[in-house]
Design a protein around this motif. Structure first.
Motif, PDB file in Angstrom:
ATOM      1  N   GLU A   1       0.818  -1.176  -0.032  1.00 33.74           N
ATOM      2  CA  GLU A   1       0.022  -0.042   0.021  1.00 33.74           C
ATOM      3  C   GLU A   1       0.658   1.389   0.004  1.00 33.74           C
ATOM      4  O   GLU A   1       0.531   2.348  -0.321  1.00 33.74           O
ATOM      5  N   VAL A   2       2.005   1.162   0.590  1.00 34.15           N
ATOM      6  CA  VAL A   2       2.928   2.294   0.550  1.00 34.15           C
ATOM      7  C   VAL A   2       3.507   2.807  -0.873  1.00 34.15           C
ATOM      8  O   VAL A   2       3.463   3.784  -1.134  1.00 34.15           O
ATOM      9  N   GLU A   3       3.787   1.727  -1.595  1.00 32.00           N
ATOM     10  CA  GLU A   3       4.190   1.560  -2.919  1.00 32.00           C
ATOM     11  C   GLU A   3       2.987   2.320  -3.795  1.00 32.00           C
ATOM     12  O   GLU A   3       3.320   3.102  -4.580  1.00 32.00           O
ATOM     13  N   ARG A   4       1.830   1.892  -3.595  1.00 27.25           N
ATOM     14  CA  ARG A   4       0.659   2.400  -4.403  1.00 27.25           C
ATOM     15  C   ARG A   4       0.471   3.759  -3.915  1.00 27.25           C
ATOM     16  O   ARG A   4       0.002   4.531  -4.866  1.00 27.25           O
ATOM     17  N   ALA A   5       0.641   4.103  -2.751  1.00 28.17           N
ATOM     18  CA  ALA A   5       0.206   5.650  -2.404  1.00 28.17           C
ATOM     19  C   ALA A   5       1.239   6.457  -2.913  1.00 28.17           C
ATOM     20  O   ALA A   5       0.752   7.677  -3.122  1.00 28.17           O
TER      21      ALA A   5
ATOM     22  N   GLU B   1       2.948   5.948  -5.708  1.00 30.33           N
ATOM     23  CA  GLU B   1       2.718   5.857  -7.286  1.00 30.33           C
ATOM     24  C   GLU B   1       1.682   6.874  -7.537  1.00 30.33           C
ATOM     25  O   GLU B   1       1.726   7.758  -8.728  1.00 30.33           O
ATOM     26  N   LYS B   2       0.574   7.162  -6.587  1.00 29.94           N
ATOM     27  CA  LYS B   2      -0.415   8.379  -7.036  1.00 29.94           C
ATOM     28  C   LYS B   2       0.176   9.768  -6.984  1.00 29.94           C
ATOM     29  O   LYS B   2      -0.597  10.747  -7.389  1.00 29.94           O
ATOM     30  N   GLU B   3       1.142   9.941  -6.276  1.00 32.99           N
ATOM     31  CA  GLU B   3       1.763  11.526  -6.245  1.00 32.99           C
ATOM     32  C   GLU B   3       2.318  11.924  -7.610  1.00 32.99           C
ATOM     33  O   GLU B   3       3.083  11.270  -8.089  1.00 32.99           O
ATOM     34  N   GLU B   4       1.639  13.220  -7.870  1.00 36.02           N
ATOM     35  CA  GLU B   4       2.242  13.709  -9.193  1.00 36.02           C
ATOM     36  C   GLU B   4       3.802  13.889  -9.373  1.00 36.02           C
ATOM     37  O   GLU B   4       4.006  13.774 -10.426  1.00 36.02           O
ATOM     38  N   GLN B   5       4.345  14.554  -8.467  1.00 37.27           N
ATOM     39  CA  GLN B   5       5.632  14.807  -8.417  1.00 37.27           C
ATOM     40  C   GLN B   5       6.882  13.547  -8.433  1.00 37.27           C
ATOM     41  O   GLN B   5       7.967  13.548  -8.803  1.00 37.27           O
TER      42      GLN B   5
ATOM     43  N   SER C   1       8.141  16.810   2.778  1.00 38.51           N
ATOM     44  CA  SER C   1       6.704  16.936   3.566  1.00 38.51           C
ATOM     45  C   SER C   1       5.584  16.366   2.827  1.00 38.51           C
ATOM     46  O   SER C   1       4.692  15.614   3.576  1.00 38.51           O
ATOM     47  N   SER C   2       5.584  16.639   1.506  1.00 36.03           N
ATOM     48  CA  SER C   2       4.096  16.279   0.811  1.00 36.03           C
ATOM     49  C   SER C   2       4.371  14.646   0.837  1.00 36.03           C
ATOM     50  O   SER C   2       3.123  13.828   0.841  1.00 36.03           O
ATOM     51  N   LEU C   3       5.549  14.081   0.499  1.00 29.87           N
ATOM     52  CA  LEU C   3       5.428  12.499   0.342  1.00 29.87           C
ATOM     53  C   LEU C   3       5.152  11.996   1.951  1.00 29.87           C
ATOM     54  O   LEU C   3       4.646  10.969   2.070  1.00 29.87           O
ATOM     55  N   GLU C   4       5.613  12.656   2.899  1.00 30.40           N
ATOM     56  CA  GLU C   4       5.188  12.197   4.428  1.00 30.40           C
ATOM     57  C   GLU C   4       3.707  12.474   4.661  1.00 30.40           C
ATOM     58  O   GLU C   4       3.392  11.100   4.967  1.00 30.40           O
ATOM     59  N   GLU C   5       3.306  13.240   4.087  1.00 30.74           N
ATOM     60  CA  GLU C   5       1.885  13.627   4.330  1.00 30.74           C
ATOM     61  C   GLU C   5       1.103  12.621   3.654  1.00 30.74           C
ATOM     62  O   GLU C   5      -0.055  12.153   3.968  1.00 30.74           O
ATOM     63  N   ALA C   6       1.529  12.162   2.435  1.00 34.36           N
ATOM     64  CA  ALA C   6       0.701  11.326   1.524  1.00 34.36           C
ATOM     65  C   ALA C   6       0.834   9.817   2.358  1.00 34.36           C
ATOM     66  O   ALA C   6      -0.102   8.942   2.101  1.00 34.36           O
ATOM     67  N   LEU C   7       1.935   9.528   3.130  1.00 37.73           N
ATOM     68  CA  LEU C   7       1.846   8.165   3.814  1.00 37.73           C
ATOM     69  C   LEU C   7       1.332   8.387   5.146  1.00 37.73           C
ATOM     70  O   LEU C   7       1.444   7.564   6.075  1.00 37.73           O
ATOM     71  N   GLY C   8       0.738   9.564   5.650  1.00 42.50           N
ATOM     72  CA  GLY C   8      -0.150   9.829   6.613  1.00 42.50           C
ATOM     73  C   GLY C   8       0.545  10.299   7.967  1.00 42.50           C
ATOM     74  O   GLY C   8       0.281  10.069   9.401  1.00 42.50           O
ATOM     75  N   ASP C   9       1.964  10.810   7.521  1.00 44.01           N
ATOM     76  CA  ASP C   9       2.782  11.449   8.779  1.00 44.01           C
ATOM     77  C   ASP C   9       3.023  10.154   9.823  1.00 44.01           C
ATOM     78  O   ASP C   9       2.571  10.325  10.892  1.00 44.01           O
ATOM     79  N   ASN C  10       3.294   9.066   9.212  1.00 45.32           N
ATOM     80  CA  ASN C  10       3.446   7.728  10.035  1.00 45.32           C
ATOM     81  C   ASN C  10       4.598   7.677  10.569  1.00 45.32           C
ATOM     82  O   ASN C  10       5.847   7.850   9.919  1.00 45.32           O
ATOM     83  N   PRO C  11       4.802   7.720  12.076  1.00 45.12           N
ATOM     84  CA  PRO C  11       5.916   7.590  12.844  1.00 45.12           C
ATOM     85  C   PRO C  11       6.819   6.347  12.638  1.00 45.12           C
ATOM     86  O   PRO C  11       8.156   6.589  12.648  1.00 45.12           O
ATOM     87  N   ALA C  12       6.275   5.342  12.068  1.00 39.95           N
ATOM     88  CA  ALA C  12       6.912   4.033  11.564  1.00 39.95           C
ATOM     89  C   ALA C  12       7.684   3.985  10.247  1.00 39.95           C
ATOM     90  O   ALA C  12       8.221   3.170  10.078  1.00 39.95           O
TER      91      ALA C  12
END
Length: 846
Positions: A546-550, A552-556, A684-695
């Protein structure tokens, strides 16, 4: 003679104080290490045993037959059918299915709770009818989780984070952020929780979905009915177990856990004892120097003893008795100090959130014996040579001078031995640099060289101290006298400087090695990886697809490739396979190909590193059969061979080829390239796309370099802290030598004062002498450290192609400045004492 020895200890107690302190510090380090590690081992062992109290027999997946017949995918989890079958075995009171895996919990500020590796998740098993109680956990508040979206937290974690029943928590298992509602809080004896970790429980179906597969368990725990022992129950269940399944009693599991804890403590114990040994080794120089000076100062007294009938053996024994008394006192005080250090280290771990299980402070009999043997043994051994020297004082010396200088023949023999040892050490170190496995000969060579340089230090002291003459002249008469005093007794100067030399040799050598390895790894990471970012779990466990798929959806994101790991069997041996995106890989990695290129990668065509290709005799165009982890067979063709390194190596193939054979599609890492390159806003945008996940870690090249730097900086700081003990002991040695030297030269100092040397000039003379001796030791230590750092680097470069020697000029300057500071501080008390001598009393001193 025994009473004489005791009176001498009392008469010279001030002069023996520094020797006692040096031994005490070393013994305190030894006993503190043993107390600390014994306490931790005992606490973890008791915690583990308590955690297995409700386990009579545990059923786990495991290999029981010939591994060559087993598929490379590993051992399958335990099915529900096995759990039901075990519940029907006579003598089984209850059977509980367990599932576990990594589960990262975020605190209320979004940070990761626990220690990363010990942040675990599991299941609460409610039995076959769904209404039972899990004997492993006692619910304190609320109820057990019953469906997806519900969790229970261990009581320590709930208390630490402030979470309670009804709160919503954010967490991650293998990538995506999950929001769960806390429905219960439970008590547990789990060792990971006791050590500061976290445990989150799900209902069984959810836990199986997250950590295993529906209907499968990672372990089955059995409790025996009354009157049935663990061994008997183990024998009964083994009759119904399938292949690749192992039964183990709870007592065996507790013993195994205790042994693992003990082994894990062994590394820490050994490492700390090495540094304690270094401190004691440095203390040997102080002890030997002290007793040598005491013997020299008591030449007339010892000669008179010989004249009135004392034998050589009696004189030797009297000096050794003095050493025995000093060593015994130092060992006892050091043991008490070490117990305090052990308790303090445990408290320090608690203050750093590295919680350890509750338990008493353990002072084992072996710790007491070791401390006493080490303290007394080191002191007596170090005093043996001065004792022998004392026994050789002839009675006629009672009419002679107080101090007989070393003969030129003695120095010639010493210099010859030192040159031979140094030459052999250098030759052995240089020989070891050309070997693939040269650690042992290099260690032996380094030891010989250090001993050789120590033996040669009287010879080296004159030119090195002489080089400081132009600077010392600027201080007038005080500077000239300081230089002459430093070279007057080269053996004493050598022994004093050697203590500091050893400490700085180790510090400098480790700094050179750490800086060079860091540079090599940094260079490898930045040169081999063209990706702007790498994404991985904080504990480097597999990432969910799911991380990979999330991402892939990012435009940048312009190019992306996972790195999947999978076991396989090739030519009967296990080989790891790495799944990558064949189309994107050339944009993300920069590899040096000896044959072929990225262009051939895809389908059944793979690229391999040179080491793997040589091991199997492959080249571009070679084909080989592979057994995937699901047991399926296939044929792959080598399309390219590249130069591998510590970060990128192995057999790479397209994920489209590998994924169908994977039981679970996960990635160890995801590499990606972005349109705008690396920047804070993109990150920051990549981290936000992953839900600001601490793990999850999102790192660019700079982050990778910083993480490497942090690791080496932390390691170096720990080493500096441990080696500080050796430096402190060296400081005591300089103080001791100067103080006794001032006493020995009391008459001379009184004469200098009488003919016009004022108190300020006297202080300056002693300080400059101390400074010269300390800088002499510093120069030798830094020089040897650089040489050993270079030699060790030659060995490391064989396995780290990007290794590059880095000389930390700034830090070496700091080390030399530290040596100068040691000299200045060590001279404060002796210089003050020399300046306060009464001129007339000093002149009358014999």
């Amino acid at each position: 003679m025994f009473r004489t020895a005791l009176r001498n200890v009392l008469a010279h107690k001030a002069r023996l104080l520094m020797t006692t302190l040096a031994v005490m510090l070393g013994v305190a380090f030894v006993s503190g290490t043993l107390v600390f590690t014994s306490t931790l081992s005992d606490a973890y062992a008791k915690s583990s045993a308590k955690g297995f109290e409700g386990v009579d027999v545990a059923i786990r997946p495991g290999h029981t037959g010939d591994r060559s017949e087993i598929d490379p995918g590993g051992v399958p989890d335990l099915p529900r059918e096995l759990l039901e079958r075990l519940r029907r075995v006579p003598g089984v009171e209850s059977a509980t299915g367990a599932v576990s895996g990594f589960a990262a919990l975020a605190d209320k500020d979004g940070g990761l709770v626990g220690q990363g590796w010990s942040t675990q998740g599991g299941n609460y098993d409610t039995g076959p009818d769904g209404t039972g109680r899990d004997p492993r956990y006692d619910l304190r508040d609320g109820r057990a989780p019953q469906r997806s979206g519900e969790v229970a937290l261990d009581a320590r974690t709930a208390e630490r984070t402030g979470y309670g029943v009804g709160d919503t928590v954010r967490m991650s298992v293998n990538g995506p952020v999950r929001e769960e509602r806390v429905v219960g809080v439970f008590d547990t004896d789990d060792g990971g929780v006791a050590a500061g970790g976290t445990l989150v429980l799900f209902d069984t179906a959810t836990a199986q979905e997250l950590f295993s597969q529906p209907g499968r368990y990672s372990e089955i725990v059995l409790t025996a009915a009354g009157g049935v022992g663990q061994r008997e129950l183990e024998r009964r269940v083994e009759e119904v177990l399938p292949e690749q399944t192992v039964a183990t009693t709870g007592a065996e599991l507790a013993d195994e856990q205790a042994r693992m804890t003990e082994r894990s403590m062994d590394g820490m114990r050994t490492g700390l004892l090495v540094f304690a040994g270094i401190a004691l080794f440095v203390g040997v120089f102080i002890i030997a120097n002290t007793f040598t000076m005491l013997v020299a100062q008591r030449t007339r007294e010892l000669a008179l003893l010989r004249a009135v009938g004392a034998s050589r053996r009696q004189v030797t024994r009297s000096v050794l008795v003095e050493a025995l008394v000093v060593g015994a006192i130092a060992a006892l005080v050091g043991l008490l100090a070490g117990i305090g250090i052990g308790a303090g280290m445990r408290s320090l771990m608690g203050s750093l959130d590295a919680t350890v299980p509750d338990g008493p402070l353990v002072v084992a009999p072996s710790t007491v014996i070791a401390s006493l043997v080490v303290g007394v043994g080191v002191t007596v051994v170090a005093a043996w040579l001065p004792a022998r020297r004392a026994a050789k004082v002839p009675p006629v010396a009672a009419m002679g001078s107080v101090h007989a200088p070393a003969t030129s023949r003695g120095l010639l023999v010493r210099n010859t031995i030192g040159a031979l040892l140094s030459g052999a050490g250098i030759a052995l170190v240089l020989y070891a640099t050309g070997l693939e496995d040269g650690e042992m000969p290099m260690g032996a060579g380094a030891g010989l060289l250090v001993i050789g340089v120590f033996v040669l230090t009287p010879l080296l002291s004159r030119p090195v101290v002489g080089a400081a003459a132009p600077v010392l002249r600027a201080f007038g008469v005080s500077g000239k006298l300081a230089r002459q005093n430093a070279v007057r007794n080269p053996r004493r100067t050598a022994a004093t400087a050697a203590a500091l030399m050893i400490g700085l040799t180790l510090i400098t050598g480790m700094t050179v090695i750490a800086g060079s390895v860091q540079k090599g790894i940094d260079k490898m990471a930045t040169e081999a990886i063209e990706a702007d970012y790498t994404v991985s779990m904080a504990n480097y466990l597999p990432l969910s697809p799911e991380v990979e798929r999330a991402l892939e959806k990012e435009e940048q994101v312009t190019a992306l490739s996972p790195l999947r790991n999978s076991a396989s069997r090739i030519d009967g041996d296990y080989e790891p396979l790495t799944g990558v995106d064949a189309e994107a890989l050339d944009e993300l990695l920069e590899l040096d190909f000896t044959q072929g290129s990225f262009a051939g990668l895809g389908g059944e065509r793979v690229i391999v590193d040179t080491a793997t290709a040589e091991a199997h005799g492959w080249k571009a165009g070679s084909s080989f059969e592979v057994v995937y982890e699901d047991g399926e067979r296939g044929e792959l063709t080598v399309s390219g061979v590249y130069e591998g390194n510590e970060m990128i190596r192995g057999i790479m193939l397209d994920t489209a080829t590998l994924d169908p054979h994977l039981e679970q599609v996960t990635s160890m890492q995801v590499m990606l390239k972005t349109a705008g390159g690396a920047s804070e806003s993109v990150k920051s945008s990549l981290e936000e796309a992953l839900g600001d996940n601490p793990a999850i870690l999102v790192q660019d090249k700079e982050d990778l370099s910083e993480s490497i730097a942090r690791m080496f900086t932390m390691m170096l700081n720990m080493l500096y802290g441990l080696l500080a003990m050796a430096v402190i002991v060296a400081v005591l040695g300089v103080v001791n030598t100067l103080a006794m030297s001032v006493f020995e030269r009391s008459q001379e100092i009184g004469m200098l004062r009488a003919i016009g040397l004022d108190r300020r000039g006297t202080k300056r003379m002693v300080r400059l002498e101390s400074l010269v001796i300390s800088l002499f030791g510093g120069v030798l230590g830094i020089g040897l450290g650089v040489f050993f750092g270079w030699a060790a680097g030659e060995l490391i470069s064989g396995s780290l192609a990007t290794y590059e020697l880095v000389l930390p000029w700034g830090r070496m300057g700091v080390f030399l400045a530290m040596a100068a500071l040691v000299g200045v501080l060590a001279a404060l008390w002796p210089a003050r004492r020399a300046a306060r001598l009464d001129m007339l009393e000093a002149i009358k001193t014999e």
